[in-house]
Design a protein around this motif. Structure first.
Motif, PDB file in Angstrom:
ATOM      1  N   ALA A 261     -19.111  19.939  62.271  1.00 25.85           N
ATOM      2  CA  ALA A 261     -19.243  21.019  63.249  1.00 25.85           C
ATOM      3  C   ALA A 261     -18.195  20.866  64.353  1.00 25.85           C
ATOM      4  CB  ALA A 261     -20.654  21.030  63.836  1.00 25.85           C
ATOM      5  N   ALA A 262     -17.983  19.637  64.809  1.00 33.09           N
ATOM      6  CA  ALA A 262     -16.984  19.387  65.847  1.00 33.09           C
ATOM      7  C   ALA A 262     -15.580  19.714  65.332  1.00 33.09           C
ATOM      8  CB  ALA A 262     -17.059  17.935  66.317  1.00 33.09           C
TER       9      ALA A 262
ATOM     10  N   GLU B 158     -14.771  21.842  62.989  1.00 39.15           N
ATOM     11  CA  GLU B 158     -14.682  23.297  62.881  1.00 39.15           C
ATOM     12  C   GLU B 158     -14.442  23.918  64.259  1.00 39.15           C
ATOM     13  OE1 GLU B 158     -17.096  26.937  60.689  1.00 39.15           O
ATOM     14  OE2 GLU B 158     -18.189  25.114  61.207  1.00 39.15           O
ATOM     15  N   ALA B 159     -15.173  23.444  65.266  1.00 37.74           N
ATOM     16  CA  ALA B 159     -15.009  23.962  66.624  1.00 37.74           C
ATOM     17  C   ALA B 159     -13.601  23.692  67.153  1.00 37.74           C
ATOM     18  CB  ALA B 159     -16.054  23.337  67.554  1.00 37.74           C
TER      19      ALA B 159
ATOM     20  N   PHE C 288     -11.100  25.956  65.339  1.00 42.68           N
ATOM     21  CA  PHE C 288     -11.249  27.337  65.794  1.00 42.68           C
ATOM     22  C   PHE C 288     -10.605  27.513  67.168  1.00 42.68           C
ATOM     23  CE2 PHE C 288     -13.537  30.503  68.295  1.00 42.68           C
ATOM     24  CZ  PHE C 288     -13.353  31.624  67.513  1.00 42.68           C
ATOM     25  N   ALA C 289     -10.898  26.589  68.071  1.00 45.13           N
ATOM     26  CA  ALA C 289     -10.373  26.680  69.433  1.00 45.13           C
ATOM     27  C   ALA C 289      -8.856  26.509  69.472  1.00 45.13           C
ATOM     28  CB  ALA C 289     -11.042  25.639  70.321  1.00 45.13           C
TER      29      ALA C 289
END
Length: 181
Positions: free
Chosen positions: A8-9, A11-12, A15-16
């Protein structure tokens, strides 16, 4: 962190980032080694494929980037075109006027004139190609300077900035009165 949290980290972060990110920078941010970051990237890509996500993870040598799947390119293009062709807000017109009459200007100058934060509006006008970055000032922080574009001239049916109407204060200096219409 657990594997799901790391995924999840990752992916974040991707994305950012919004642009290709070096694998070693991802590993550093996740506080893992390069091989674990590489495995996380493979797992993230597989999970996105399995759930038929609208995004996919693209690897270019040692860089990673989240991208839209080619199957959705037309939908994305249409949505961005709708956004690009949305009418301008009063705030956008104000920013355009400040830049057009005083260019090249910094974001700080526009904000000083308007009295409010203009970051979002300036970014929007740059996306619409009505404003463009013209370089940086040779001052501390090297702030960007902005100016209008040819697209701005086309949009407002002008051949040059000399066709801009005079500012009310400038007319009074020449002994002229502003028109009442």
């Amino acid at each position: 962190m657990k594997t799901n949290e790391l995924l999840a980290a990752a992916e974040a972060i991707l994305f950012a980032a919004g642009e290709p990110l070096e694998l070693d920078r991802l590993a550093e941010a996740l506080e893992t080694d390069l091989e674990q970051a590489r495995e996380l990237a493979r797992e993230l890509a597989a999970r996105m494929d399995a759930r038929e996500s609208g995004l996919c993870l693209v690897q270019m040598e040692d860089k990673l980037q989240l991208c839209t799947r080619p199957a959705y390119a037309e939908c994305v293009r249409a949505a961005l075109e709708i956004k690009r062709n949305a009418p301008l807000s009063p705030a956008a017109f104000e920013v355009l006027a400040v830049v057009a009459y005083h260019q090249p200007v910094t974001k700080a100058y526009v904000e000083q004139v308007r009295g409010v934060d203009c970051n979002h509006v300036i970014n929007l006008l740059c996306q619409k190609r009505l404003l463009e970055e013209r370089g940086r000032l040779d001052l501390p922080g090297r702030p960007l300077i902005y100016g209008t574009t040819e697209e701005f001239l086309k949009c407002f049916c002008m051949e040059s900035l000399e066709e801009l109407p005079p500012l009310p204060g400038k007319e009074e200096e020449r002994g002229e009165l502003p028109s009442a219409g």
